[in-house]
Motif scaffolding. Structure first.
Motif, PDB file in Angstrom:
ATOM      1  N   VAL A  34       0.853  -1.187   0.000  1.00  0.00           N
ATOM      2  CA  VAL A  34       0.000   0.000   0.000  1.00  0.00           C
ATOM      3  C   VAL A  34       0.884   1.230   0.000  1.00  0.00           C
ATOM      4  O   VAL A  34       1.940   1.258   0.628  1.00  0.00           O
ATOM      5  N   GLN A  35       0.471   2.239  -0.746  1.00  0.00           N
ATOM      6  CA  GLN A  35       1.175   3.522  -0.764  1.00  0.00           C
ATOM      7  C   GLN A  35       0.305   4.567  -0.093  1.00  0.00           C
ATOM      8  O   GLN A  35      -0.914   4.619  -0.350  1.00  0.00           O
ATOM      9  N   CYS A  56      -5.119  10.755   5.100  1.00  0.00           N
ATOM     10  CA  CYS A  56      -4.145   9.776   4.631  1.00  0.00           C
ATOM     11  C   CYS A  56      -4.825   8.994   3.518  1.00  0.00           C
ATOM     12  O   CYS A  56      -5.733   8.187   3.776  1.00  0.00           O
ATOM     13  N   ALA A  57      -4.407   9.257   2.294  1.00  0.00           N
ATOM     14  CA  ALA A  57      -4.996   8.591   1.136  1.00  0.00           C
ATOM     15  C   ALA A  57      -4.119   7.417   0.727  1.00  0.00           C
ATOM     16  O   ALA A  57      -2.890   7.534   0.672  1.00  0.00           O
ATOM     17  N   ALA A  58      -4.743   6.297   0.446  1.00  0.00           N
ATOM     18  CA  ALA A  58      -4.009   5.081   0.127  1.00  0.00           C
ATOM     19  C   ALA A  58      -4.338   4.587  -1.270  1.00  0.00           C
ATOM     20  O   ALA A  58      -5.461   4.762  -1.754  1.00  0.00           O
ATOM     21  N   SER A  59      -3.355   3.970  -1.876  1.00  0.00           N
ATOM     22  CA  SER A  59      -3.558   3.353  -3.183  1.00  0.00           C
ATOM     23  C   SER A  59      -3.947   1.893  -2.998  1.00  0.00           C
ATOM     24  O   SER A  59      -3.756   1.317  -1.930  1.00  0.00           O
ATOM     25  N   GLY A  60      -4.480   1.293  -4.044  1.00  0.00           N
ATOM     26  CA  GLY A  60      -4.714  -0.140  -4.023  1.00  0.00           C
ATOM     27  C   GLY A  60      -6.123  -0.533  -3.639  1.00  0.00           C
ATOM     28  O   GLY A  60      -6.859   0.229  -3.014  1.00  0.00           O
ATOM     29  N   ALA A 109     -14.506   3.340   1.427  1.00  0.00           N
ATOM     30  CA  ALA A 109     -14.956   3.572   0.050  1.00  0.00           C
ATOM     31  C   ALA A 109     -14.085   4.614  -0.637  1.00  0.00           C
ATOM     32  O   ALA A 109     -13.978   4.619  -1.875  1.00  0.00           O
ATOM     33  N   LYS A 110     -13.463   5.495   0.159  1.00  0.00           N
ATOM     34  CA  LYS A 110     -12.594   6.536  -0.398  1.00  0.00           C
ATOM     35  C   LYS A 110     -11.120   6.229  -0.178  1.00  0.00           C
ATOM     36  O   LYS A 110     -10.264   7.074  -0.464  1.00  0.00           O
ATOM     37  N   ASN A 111     -10.812   5.057   0.382  1.00  0.00           N
ATOM     38  CA  ASN A 111      -9.412   4.697   0.666  1.00  0.00           C
ATOM     39  C   ASN A 111      -8.704   5.783   1.475  1.00  0.00           C
ATOM     40  O   ASN A 111      -7.541   6.120   1.209  1.00  0.00           O
ATOM     41  N   THR A 112      -9.392   6.301   2.457  1.00  0.00           N
ATOM     42  CA  THR A 112      -8.847   7.433   3.212  1.00  0.00           C
ATOM     43  C   THR A 112      -9.089   7.274   4.710  1.00  0.00           C
ATOM     44  O   THR A 112     -10.165   6.826   5.120  1.00  0.00           O
TER      45      THR A 112
END
Length: 124
Positions: free
Chosen positions: A2-3, A22-26, A75-78
Motif C-alpha cells: 500500500v502507498q 491519509c490517502a491510500a492506493s490499491g 470507500a474513499k481509501n482514506t
C-alpha cells in the motif's frame, strides 16, 4: 503493498483545529490498519492514533485523548485525523503508516509502509 499520502497539515493557532487525511492506493485498503505517528524536532517519532481495518478498534496516545479523533472511509481509501484544541506541543511532522495486512499495533516497529509526512505547526 500500500502507498500512503498525507495531506491537511499547516499552521494554526493554539486552540484551533486541523483535519489530516491519509490517502491510500490499491484495492486492499480495507484490510490495513492505519496508524498516525508524529515527530517533533529533536524528538523520537511517537504514536498518535490507530484504527483497525474495519474501524471497529481505535487507540490513542494519552497526550491526544479527547482532542483527536481517527476515522476511516474505506470507500474513499482514506483515513482522517481530526485534531481539535491544538497545543504548541502538537507541532510535529505527522506520518500515516500501515502494518502488514490484517495486523494491528500501536508501536512504530509494527508498521511497514509509511507516507512522506505532513507538517503541523501550532503557534502560541
Amino acid at each position: 503493498q500500500v502507498q500512503l499520502v498525507e495531506s491537511g497539515g499547516g499552521l494554526v493557532q493554539a486552540g484551533g483545529s486541523l483535519r489530516l487525511s491519509c490517502a491510500a492506493s490499491g484495492r486492499t485498503f480495507s484490510s490495513y490498519t492505519i496508524g498516525w505517528f508524529r515527530q517533533a524536532p529533536g524528538k523520537e517519532r511517537e504514536f498518535v492514533a490507530a484504527i483497525s481495518w474495519s474501524g471497529s478498534s481505535t487507540d490513542y496516545a494519552d497526550s491526544v485523548k479527547g482532542r483527536f479523533t481517527i476515522s476511516r472511509d474505506n470507500a474513499k481509501n482514506t483515513v482522517y485525523l481530526q485534531m481539535n484544541s491544538l497545543k504548541p506541543e502538537d507541532t510535529a511532522v505527522y506520518y500515516c503508516a500501515a502494518p502488514e495486512r490484517w495486523k494491528y499495533g500501536t508501536r512504530e516497529f509494527d508498521y511497514k509502509y509509511w507516507g512522506q509526512g505532513t507538517q503541523v505547526t501550532v503557534s502560541s
